[in-house]
Write an enzyme that holds these catalytic residues in place. Structure first.
Site, PDB file in Angstrom:
ATOM      1  CE  LYS A   1     -27.442  42.050  37.568  1.00 13.56           C
ATOM      2  NZ  LYS A   1     -28.161  42.380  36.322  1.00 13.56           N
TER       3      LYS A   1
ATOM      4  CG  ASP B   1     -29.064  46.092  35.855  1.00 11.40           C
ATOM      5  OD1 ASP B   1     -29.880  46.831  35.289  1.00 11.40           O
ATOM      6  OD2 ASP B   1     -28.643  45.036  35.345  1.00 11.40           O
ATOM      7  CG  MET B   2     -30.443  48.437  43.557  1.00  6.61           C
ATOM      8  SD  MET B   2     -28.990  49.470  43.906  1.00  6.61           S
ATOM      9  CE  MET B   2     -29.664  51.108  43.689  1.00  6.61           C
TER      10      MET B   2
ATOM     11  CD  GLN C   1     -33.077  46.349  44.513  1.00  7.44           C
ATOM     12  OE1 GLN C   1     -32.631  46.911  45.510  1.00  7.44           O
ATOM     13  NE2 GLN C   1     -32.488  45.300  43.957  1.00  7.44           N
TER      14      GLN C   1
ATOM     15  NE  ARG D   1     -34.428  48.911  34.619  1.00  6.74           N
ATOM     16  CZ  ARG D   1     -33.228  48.341  34.370  1.00  6.74           C
ATOM     17  NH1 ARG D   1     -32.665  47.548  35.257  1.00  6.74           N
ATOM     18  NH2 ARG D   1     -32.612  48.583  33.236  1.00  6.74           N
TER      19      ARG D   1
ATOM     20  CE  LYS E   1     -44.721  43.445  41.703  1.00  7.60           C
ATOM     21  NZ  LYS E   1     -45.685  42.326  41.627  1.00  7.60           N
ATOM     22  N   GLY E   2     -37.814  43.985  42.943  1.00  4.54           N
ATOM     23  CA  GLY E   2     -36.590  43.527  43.616  1.00  4.54           C
ATOM     24  C   GLY E   2     -36.457  42.023  43.496  1.00  4.54           C
ATOM     25  CB  ALA E   3     -34.491  40.091  41.355  1.00  5.50           C
TER      26      ALA E   3
ATOM     27  CG  HIS F   1     -42.793  40.663  33.778  1.00  5.76           C
ATOM     28  ND1 HIS F   1     -41.821  40.423  34.722  1.00  5.76           N
ATOM     29  CD2 HIS F   1     -42.146  40.958  32.632  1.00  5.76           C
ATOM     30  CE1 HIS F   1     -40.634  40.553  34.166  1.00  5.76           C
ATOM     31  NE2 HIS F   1     -40.795  40.886  32.912  1.00  5.76           N
TER      32      HIS F   1
ATOM     33  NE  ARG G   1     -35.644  37.256  35.975  1.00  7.59           N
ATOM     34  CZ  ARG G   1     -34.695  38.076  36.461  1.00  7.59           C
ATOM     35  NH1 ARG G   1     -33.573  38.253  35.835  1.00  7.59           N
ATOM     36  NH2 ARG G   1     -34.905  38.728  37.594  1.00  7.59           N
TER      37      ARG G   1
HETATM   38  C1  LIG Z   1     -36.735  45.574  32.831  1.00  2.00           C
HETATM   39  C2  LIG Z   1     -36.484  44.976  34.192  1.00  2.00           C
HETATM   40  C3  LIG Z   1     -35.317  45.273  34.851  1.00  2.00           C
HETATM   41  C4  LIG Z   1     -35.084  44.758  36.124  1.00  2.00           C
HETATM   42  N1  LIG Z   1     -33.961  45.153  36.816  1.00  2.00           N
HETATM   43  C5  LIG Z   1     -33.803  44.742  38.079  1.00  2.00           C
HETATM   44  C6  LIG Z   1     -32.726  45.239  38.884  1.00  2.00           C
HETATM   45  O1  LIG Z   1     -31.893  46.055  38.447  1.00  2.00           O
HETATM   46  N2  LIG Z   1     -32.619  44.782  40.161  1.00  2.00           N
HETATM   47  C7  LIG Z   1     -33.517  43.896  40.687  1.00  2.00           C
HETATM   48  O2  LIG Z   1     -33.400  43.541  41.870  1.00  2.00           O
HETATM   49  N3  LIG Z   1     -34.531  43.401  39.943  1.00  2.00           N
HETATM   50  C8  LIG Z   1     -34.682  43.797  38.670  1.00  2.00           C
HETATM   51  N4  LIG Z   1     -35.746  43.300  37.936  1.00  2.00           N
HETATM   52  C9  LIG Z   1     -36.524  42.145  38.428  1.00  2.00           C
HETATM   53  C10 LIG Z   1     -37.680  42.583  39.314  1.00  2.00           C
HETATM   54  O3  LIG Z   1     -37.179  43.107  40.523  1.00  2.00           O
HETATM   55  C11 LIG Z   1     -38.616  41.414  39.637  1.00  2.00           C
HETATM   56  O4  LIG Z   1     -37.912  40.418  40.303  1.00  2.00           O
HETATM   57  C12 LIG Z   1     -39.281  40.812  38.426  1.00  2.00           C
HETATM   58  O5  LIG Z   1     -39.619  41.772  37.471  1.00  2.00           O
HETATM   59  C13 LIG Z   1     -40.571  40.088  38.833  1.00  2.00           C
HETATM   60  O6  LIG Z   1     -41.489  41.007  39.391  1.00  2.00           O
HETATM   61  P1  LIG Z   1     -42.832  41.487  38.639  1.00  2.00           P
HETATM   62  O7  LIG Z   1     -43.002  42.939  38.918  1.00  2.00           O
HETATM   63  O8  LIG Z   1     -42.750  41.147  37.218  1.00  2.00           O
HETATM   64  O9  LIG Z   1     -44.017  40.761  39.351  1.00  2.00           O
HETATM   65  P2  LIG Z   1     -44.251  39.367  40.098  1.00  2.00           P
HETATM   66  O10 LIG Z   1     -44.744  39.710  41.459  1.00  2.00           O
HETATM   67  O11 LIG Z   1     -43.092  38.439  39.952  1.00  2.00           O
HETATM   68  O12 LIG Z   1     -45.430  38.779  39.228  1.00  2.00           O
HETATM   69  C14 LIG Z   1     -46.691  39.410  39.263  1.00  2.00           C
HETATM   70  C15 LIG Z   1     -47.531  38.951  38.098  1.00  2.00           C
HETATM   71  O13 LIG Z   1     -46.886  39.273  36.859  1.00  2.00           O
HETATM   72  C16 LIG Z   1     -47.171  38.274  35.877  1.00  2.00           C
HETATM   73  N5  LIG Z   1     -45.914  37.587  35.538  1.00  2.00           N
HETATM   74  C17 LIG Z   1     -44.747  37.648  36.185  1.00  2.00           C
HETATM   75  N6  LIG Z   1     -43.816  36.875  35.572  1.00  2.00           N
HETATM   76  C18 LIG Z   1     -44.442  36.290  34.532  1.00  2.00           C
HETATM   77  C19 LIG Z   1     -44.039  35.366  33.523  1.00  2.00           C
HETATM   78  N7  LIG Z   1     -42.801  34.847  33.494  1.00  2.00           N
HETATM   79  N8  LIG Z   1     -44.950  34.991  32.601  1.00  2.00           N
HETATM   80  C20 LIG Z   1     -46.200  35.464  32.635  1.00  2.00           C
HETATM   81  N9  LIG Z   1     -46.642  36.350  33.568  1.00  2.00           N
HETATM   82  C21 LIG Z   1     -45.787  36.744  34.496  1.00  2.00           C
HETATM   83  C22 LIG Z   1     -48.115  37.306  36.544  1.00  2.00           C
HETATM   84  O14 LIG Z   1     -49.436  37.725  36.312  1.00  2.00           O
HETATM   85  C23 LIG Z   1     -47.750  37.451  38.023  1.00  2.00           C
HETATM   86  O15 LIG Z   1     -48.768  37.056  38.893  1.00  2.00           O
HETATM   87  C24 LIG Z   1     -36.018  43.854  36.698  1.00  2.00           C
HETATM   88  C25 LIG Z   1     -37.209  43.555  36.025  1.00  2.00           C
HETATM   89  C26 LIG Z   1     -37.462  44.112  34.803  1.00  2.00           C
HETATM   90  C27 LIG Z   1     -38.762  43.809  34.125  1.00  2.00           C
END
Ligand SMILES: Cc1cc2nc3c(=O)[nH]c(=O)nc-3n(C[C@H](O)[C@H](O)[C@H](O)COP(=O)(O)OP(=O)(O)OC[C@H]3O[C@@H](n4cnc5c(N)ncnc54)[C@H](O)[C@@H]3O)c2cc1C
Length: 309
Positions: free
Chosen positions: A98, A135-136, A164, A185, A188-190, A228, A290
């Protein structure tokens, strides 16, 4: 509402003090974080690599306001990369950084210092025979992060960037970063973002993710599908087939502790599956994001609070 409150709390020093001092928090944090020390990270990394997964290690920390601390973070990455080389793990493990942890937010010369520190980390990665992904963070950093990435890519063309899907600008960024060899990478964005710059609802964000993924999969770069979400993973698989992509021309990524069975399934089918593995003492912001993503994680946390003592 809940997501917004948790994301706001992730940047509150008062809430941070309460959460960090609360003993049950630590048991829950362990689910998402390898440990506090370098050795913990190397052990967890070794375990993941032994099961056919790849790793990207994150030395936890963000929003540094102190130049010494920023340099210390770069040094921690140098130690980490040397350890990956010495243990023979560098072929299966890279690092995620980061820029706000290495100086981007410093009031004087922040961008310049972040660039210098990130360059040190890239040099250490090159010496170890592995790569770095930037990372973003929130949207106020996107232009600065991408501009630092462009500059570093002149010397380290393998440098990964993160885009994102929730940001309205991202389709255009995908077009710019989908050239030959470009490691991107897509997540979706966190962060908590205003409507003016980001889609707000899950359906809108999911649709934006698919649009961005279509561009990356049709391009000449190396997409890293960080999600995920079973729907996104299925769509990525279809897009790979439609675009005639070989399995070594893209990868899946998930966070440590989330959907481990699915991680093993994807790796077992011959896909590259990389796990984002955080370690270190500065786990608060990461942990709160998270919780914001998944109400089930929050329920677990609140139950532990209610049964305290
Ligand atoms: C490797 C990696 C790097 C990342 N880097 C960044 C970054 O640099 N900047 C940034 O802003 N964000 C980052 N993120 C976070 C990302 O932006 C999302 O906030 C996060 O991944 C949740 O989105 P999702 O795509 O998993 O789907 P979501 O919309 O959160 O979930 C969709 C579906 O996925 C499944 N799911 C999700 N979480 C779980 C769980 N805990 N247990 C079981 N099933 C689950 C469920 O079926 C859920 O309905 C990163 C994520 C990953 C995986």
């Amino acid at each position: 509402m809940l997501r917004s409150a948790l994301l706001a709390a992730s940047r509150s020093s008062q809430v941070r003090t309460v959460v960090e001092k609360f003993p049950p928090t630590h048991a829950i944090v362990e689910r998402f974080v390898a440990g506090e020390k370098l050795d913990d990270a190397v052990t967890a990394c070794d375990d993941l690599v032994a099961t056919g997964r790849k790793v990207t290690l994150d030395h936890l920390g963000e929003d540094t306001q102190d130049a010494t601390q920023a340099a210390g973070t770069a040094e921690a990455y140098e130690h980490l990369l040397a350890a990956l080389k010495d243990t023979g793990l560098a072929a299966g493990a890279e690092v995620s950084v980061k820029l706000s942890a290495v100086g981007q937010f410093l009031p004087v010369d922040g961008e310049k210092i972040a660039l210098e520190n990130a360059r040190r980390i890239c040099e250490a990665a090159a010496a170890a025979g592995t790569t770095v992904t930037l990372d973003m963070e929130d949207h106020t950093t996107t232009d600065s992060t991408l501009s630092i990435a462009r500059e570093l890519r002149a010397d380290f063309p393998w440098l990964g960037v993160v885009l994102q899907a929730y940001l309205r600008r991202t389709e255009a960024d995908c077009r710019e970063f989908s050239g030959a060899g470009s490691r991107v990478r897509l997540c979706k964005g966190a962060y908590k973002e205003p409507e003016s710059v980001a889609f707000q609802g899950k359906r809108e964000v999911d649709l934006a993710y698919v649009r961005a993924l279509k561009i990356l999969m049709a391009g000449e770069g190396y997409p890293m599908i960080a999600s995920h979400d079973p729907h996104m993973i299925k769509i990525a698989d279809q897009l790979a087939q439609w675009n005639g992509r070989k399995r070594d021309s893209y990868e899946y990524q998930m966070l440590y502790g989330i959907r481990p069975e699915e991680q093993l399934r994807l790796a077992g089918e011959g896909n590259t599956m990389r796990v984002y593995l955080p370690y270190g003492q500065e786990w608060y912001g990461y942990f709160m994001r998270r919780l914001a993503e998944r109400p089930a994680n929050l329920t677990f946390f609140l139950r532990a609070m209610a049964t305290r003592g």
